[in-house]
Design a protein around this motif. Structure first.
Motif, PDB file in Angstrom:
ATOM      1  N   PRO A 191      33.047  53.285  61.564  1.00 39.73           N
ATOM      2  CA  PRO A 191      32.923  53.288  63.382  1.00 39.73           C
ATOM      3  C   PRO A 191      34.177  51.726  63.175  1.00 39.73           C
ATOM      4  O   PRO A 191      34.313  51.581  62.878  1.00 39.73           O
ATOM      5  CB  PRO A 191      32.072  52.885  64.290  1.00 39.73           C
ATOM      6  N   GLY A 226      37.157  49.446  55.217  1.00 37.37           N
ATOM      7  CA  GLY A 226      37.494  51.217  54.996  1.00 37.37           C
ATOM      8  C   GLY A 226      38.589  51.417  53.014  1.00 37.37           C
ATOM      9  O   GLY A 226      37.462  53.124  52.957  1.00 37.37           O
ATOM     10  N   CYS A 230      37.366  54.104  50.877  1.00 39.81           N
ATOM     11  CA  CYS A 230      38.187  55.138  49.841  1.00 39.81           C
ATOM     12  C   CYS A 230      38.114  54.897  48.220  1.00 39.81           C
ATOM     13  O   CYS A 230      39.025  55.742  47.518  1.00 39.81           O
ATOM     14  CB  CYS A 230      39.108  54.920  50.773  1.00 39.81           C
ATOM     15  N   THR A 246      47.454  53.850  58.623  1.00 33.91           N
ATOM     16  CA  THR A 246      45.862  53.844  58.151  1.00 33.91           C
ATOM     17  C   THR A 246      45.908  55.725  57.169  1.00 33.91           C
ATOM     18  O   THR A 246      45.263  55.570  56.058  1.00 33.91           O
ATOM     19  CB  THR A 246      45.485  53.477  59.380  1.00 33.91           C
TER      20      THR A 246
HETATM   21  N1  LIG Z   1      44.110  62.705  65.691  1.00 38.18           N
HETATM   22  C1  LIG Z   1      43.126  62.630  65.749  1.00 38.18           C
HETATM   23  O1  LIG Z   1      41.502  63.158  65.894  1.00 38.18           O
HETATM   24  C2  LIG Z   1      42.823  60.967  67.043  1.00 38.18           C
HETATM   25  C3  LIG Z   1      43.940  60.646  66.097  1.00 38.18           C
HETATM   26  N2  LIG Z   1      44.258  59.027  66.648  1.00 38.18           N
HETATM   27  C4  LIG Z   1      44.708  57.993  66.570  1.00 38.18           C
HETATM   28  O2  LIG Z   1      44.229  56.908  65.363  1.00 38.18           O
HETATM   29  C5  LIG Z   1      44.886  55.604  66.576  1.00 38.18           C
HETATM   30  C6  LIG Z   1      44.212  54.377  67.567  1.00 38.18           C
HETATM   31  O3  LIG Z   1      43.431  54.057  66.685  1.00 38.18           O
HETATM   32  P1  LIG Z   1      42.550  53.390  65.709  1.00 38.18           P
HETATM   33  O4  LIG Z   1      41.089  52.837  66.206  1.00 38.18           O
HETATM   34  O5  LIG Z   1      43.585  51.390  66.601  1.00 38.18           O
HETATM   35  O6  LIG Z   1      43.485  53.305  64.130  1.00 38.18           O
HETATM   36  P2  LIG Z   1      43.336  53.171  63.097  1.00 38.18           P
HETATM   37  O7  LIG Z   1      44.616  54.001  62.112  1.00 38.18           O
HETATM   38  O8  LIG Z   1      43.920  51.386  63.393  1.00 38.18           O
HETATM   39  O9  LIG Z   1      42.244  52.444  63.146  1.00 38.18           O
HETATM   40  C7  LIG Z   1      41.284  54.220  62.678  1.00 38.18           C
HETATM   41  C8  LIG Z   1      40.182  53.434  62.071  1.00 38.18           C
HETATM   42  O10 LIG Z   1      40.510  53.250  60.338  1.00 38.18           O
HETATM   43  C9  LIG Z   1      40.353  52.208  59.740  1.00 38.18           C
HETATM   44  N3  LIG Z   1      41.720  51.611  58.875  1.00 38.18           N
HETATM   45  C10 LIG Z   1      42.005  50.439  59.307  1.00 38.18           C
HETATM   46  N4  LIG Z   1      42.819  50.000  57.704  1.00 38.18           N
HETATM   47  C11 LIG Z   1      42.306  51.656  57.073  1.00 38.18           C
HETATM   48  C12 LIG Z   1      41.910  51.001  55.560  1.00 38.18           C
HETATM   49  N5  LIG Z   1      43.374  50.103  54.925  1.00 38.18           N
HETATM   50  N6  LIG Z   1      41.385  51.717  54.365  1.00 38.18           N
HETATM   51  C13 LIG Z   1      40.391  53.051  55.973  1.00 38.18           C
HETATM   52  N7  LIG Z   1      39.890  52.433  56.496  1.00 38.18           N
HETATM   53  C14 LIG Z   1      40.965  51.780  57.197  1.00 38.18           C
HETATM   54  C15 LIG Z   1      39.828  51.367  61.155  1.00 38.18           C
HETATM   55  O11 LIG Z   1      38.832  50.663  61.025  1.00 38.18           O
HETATM   56  C16 LIG Z   1      39.519  52.195  61.545  1.00 38.18           C
HETATM   57  O12 LIG Z   1      38.240  53.119  61.529  1.00 38.18           O
HETATM   58  C17 LIG Z   1      46.375  56.232  67.583  1.00 38.18           C
HETATM   59  O13 LIG Z   1      47.566  56.357  67.291  1.00 38.18           O
HETATM   60  C18 LIG Z   1      45.845  57.188  67.352  1.00 38.18           C
HETATM   61  O14 LIG Z   1      46.446  58.417  67.380  1.00 38.18           O
HETATM   62  C19 LIG Z   1      43.272  58.719  67.230  1.00 38.18           C
HETATM   63  C20 LIG Z   1      41.933  59.401  67.709  1.00 38.18           C
HETATM   64  C21 LIG Z   1      41.642  60.882  67.313  1.00 38.18           C
END
Ligand SMILES: NC(=O)C1=CN([C@@H]2O[C@H](COP(=O)(O)OP(=O)(O)OC[C@H]3O[C@@H](n4cnc5c(N)ncnc54)[C@H](O)[C@@H]3O)[C@@H](O)[C@H]2O)C=CC1
Ligand SMILES: C[N+](C)(C)CCCC(=O)O
Length: 504
Positions: A191, A226, A230, A246
């Protein structure tokens, strides 16, 4: 689970503390191995610390993946009917515990209880839907000359990884695990570090329903954890929900060992409102397109294009309704908008509003920090929902994903013009059109470059229909029949009935 977490009926905002371990593998909650690098997790409505999130390191990730793999070996050999029965039982347990799960989701995420209950309903519906599909997985029989034939088998991939965003913590875990499990895979789910609390409930529910130990594991952590997932050689697929930057990294890391990838990324979706629309529905649609989960929804229709002739009426109505959205304690039934996920997210959204003003947009309502009268909510991350007028296509608020309750309204004159402007975006997750002209509705739907087009509604997502992006909003789909293809692989078996006709 300890009674403190499940004993929720009397729980009010500002009182819960979560102390139980939030990792889950080998059929049980697992204590973090190291207390180092702990990150505080906040209750968005109060700003209080709800728990600590201890990120998993490489040994823990390894253990979870091994646990998932041994479960996969059993699960993938079971009859689809048997997997279906267990998944239906999981769906039933979620239904039974819906209110408790929803409450915990609210406390960790900040969204209103009214929305969270819907999210949990969608989660069990998704599991029920894919349970129904588990027994239908089948291949094809192909006749070849000379009595020879081939057939195809739809097989599981192995251990799949799910990486979730903060906005729909439990629902994302269900959207990813349901099709994965239906196809015979196991899943290790990570998560968002800001919302670590509810995924482990899903793990417990799957276990109670009867899945083999380890089939659905939860590892906590942020970017480092994460990236361990990967890169892990034991992982066959990564399904990611989150931001575009990301998502690119996830794809790059997964490419090193050619893992399957599904990316559900951000958006800046257009909503087109024509003058022949049913105005009241269009206004309601615009609110649904912008203000769910405090605007932190990837498929939100944040570029609202309104045909010039009806702009004054539209703005009057939309502002009137936005001003009376009850913002406040997300656990109260009357609240319709809770708190944003974090202080930095709130600051970022408010900065977008300021930038919009500087670039010439007019704030018709909201866009300020909101301090509820209840003293316990003083430290919460609330803001008043905002409508921006006088927007132009080149403004930052129209081009970038804000991920907060900010609607940008833009006038248009013709269908041709608005389609061109709507498509002029690197994103393509969703879109919407309000009109009473059915030919126009379908023509617009055909011409918008987006994975979903809503006609005369917005942001409804029944689990029976595929969801996913075009362009930089990602690829692969969640929900619907097609997602089976993203969680399985096809094996071709060729059968010779005669002698080998060798060239040598
Ligand atoms: N298309 C969709 O279904 C959705 C898209 N989003 C997008 O997500 C963004 C906001 O959500 P956040 O949680 O802040 O996004 P985020 O991209 O920062 O994080 C999402 C997930 O990726 C993980 N993560 C971060 N860096 C990583 C890495 N280097 N390697 C692997 N995993 C990594 C985080 O810990 C988290 O679990 C918004 O820009 C939104 O548009 C959010 C919800 C749904
Ligand atoms: C449920 N819905 C359609 C409002 C949003 C789901 C996509 C997301 O995770 O943001």
């Amino acid at each position: 689970m300890e009674p403190s977490t499940l004993d929720l009926p009397g729980t009010v905002t500002g009182t819960m503390v979560v102390t139980e371990p939030l990792n889950f593998w080998g059929g049980q909650r697992v204590k973090p191995r190291q207390q180092a690098n702990a990150e505080p997790v906040f209750e968005p409505a109060t700003g209080r610390v709800l728990c600590q999130m201890f990120p998993c390191g490489s040994e823990e990730v390894d253990e979870a993946i091994k646990s998932a793999h041994s479960a996969y070996l059993k699960w993938s050999k079971m009859a689809g009917m048997e997997r279906a029965r267990i998944m239906l039982e999981a769906a039933r347990i979620i239904r039974e515990k819906r209110d408790t799960i929803a409450k915990l989701e609210v406390i960790n995420n900040g969204k209103s209880i009214t929305e969270a209950v819907v999210d949990i309903d969608v989660a069990w519906q998704c599991i029920e839907y894919y349970a129904g599909m588990a027994a239908t997985l089948a291949g094809q029989h192909v006749q070849l000359p000379g009595g020879a034939f081939a057939y195809t088998r739809r097989e599981a991939l192995g251990v799949c990884v799910g990486i979730g965003a903060f906005n729909y913590p439990f629902q994302i875990a269900a959207w990813k695990s349901a099709p994965a499990l239906a196809c015979g895979n196991a899943m290790v789910f990570k998560p968002s570090p800001m919302t670590p609390v509810t995924a482990v409930l899903l793990a417990e529910i799957y276990k109670e329903a009867g899945v083999p130990e380890g089939l659905f594991c939860v590892v906590q952590g942020g970017a480092d954890t994460g990236s361990l997932l990967c890169h892990h050689p034991g992982v066959a697929k990564v399904s990611f929900t989150g931001s575009v930057p990301t998502g690119k990294k996830v794809m790059e890391m997964s490419a090193k060992s050619v893992k399957h990838v599904t990316l559900e990324l951000g958006g800046k979706s257009p909503l087109l409102i024509f003058k022949d629309c049913e105005l009241e529905n269009a206004v309601k649609g615009a609110l649904m397109a912008n203000f769910l989960t405090q605007g932190q929804v990837c498929c939100n229709g944040t570029r609202v294009y309104v045909q010039r002739e009806i702009m004054p009426q539209f703005l009057e109505e939309v502002v009137k309704r936005t001003k009376v959205i009850p913002v406040g304690d997300p656990l109260l039934d009357d609240t319709r908008m809770g708190a944003l996920i974090s202080k930095p997210q709130l600051d970022k959204v408010l900065a977008y509003v300021n930038q919009a003003k500087k670039e010439g947009a007019r704030v018709l309502c909201g866009g300020d920090p909101f301090v509820p009268s209840d003293p316990k909510l003083k430290g919460g991350y609330f803001m008043s929902p905002c409508v921006l007028d006088n927007c132009r296509d080149e403004m930052t608020c129209v081009k970038e994903e804000i991920f907060g309750p900010v609607m940008s309204v833009l006038p248009f004159d013709t269908e041709e013009e608005v389609i061109k402007r709507a498509n002029n975006s690197p994103f393509g997750l969703a879109s919407g059109v309000f009109t009473r002209d059915i030919s126009r509705a379908h023509r617009v739907a055909e011409n918008l470059q987006a994975g979903t087009c809503f006609i005369n509604n917005y942001n409804i997502s029944p689990v029976e229909v595929p969801f996913g992006g075009y362009k930089m909003s990602g690829f692969g789909r969640e929900n619907g029949q097609v997602t089976i293809e993203y969680y399985s692989q096809l094996k071709t078996v060729v059968v010779e009935m005669g002698d080998v006709d060798s060239l040598f």
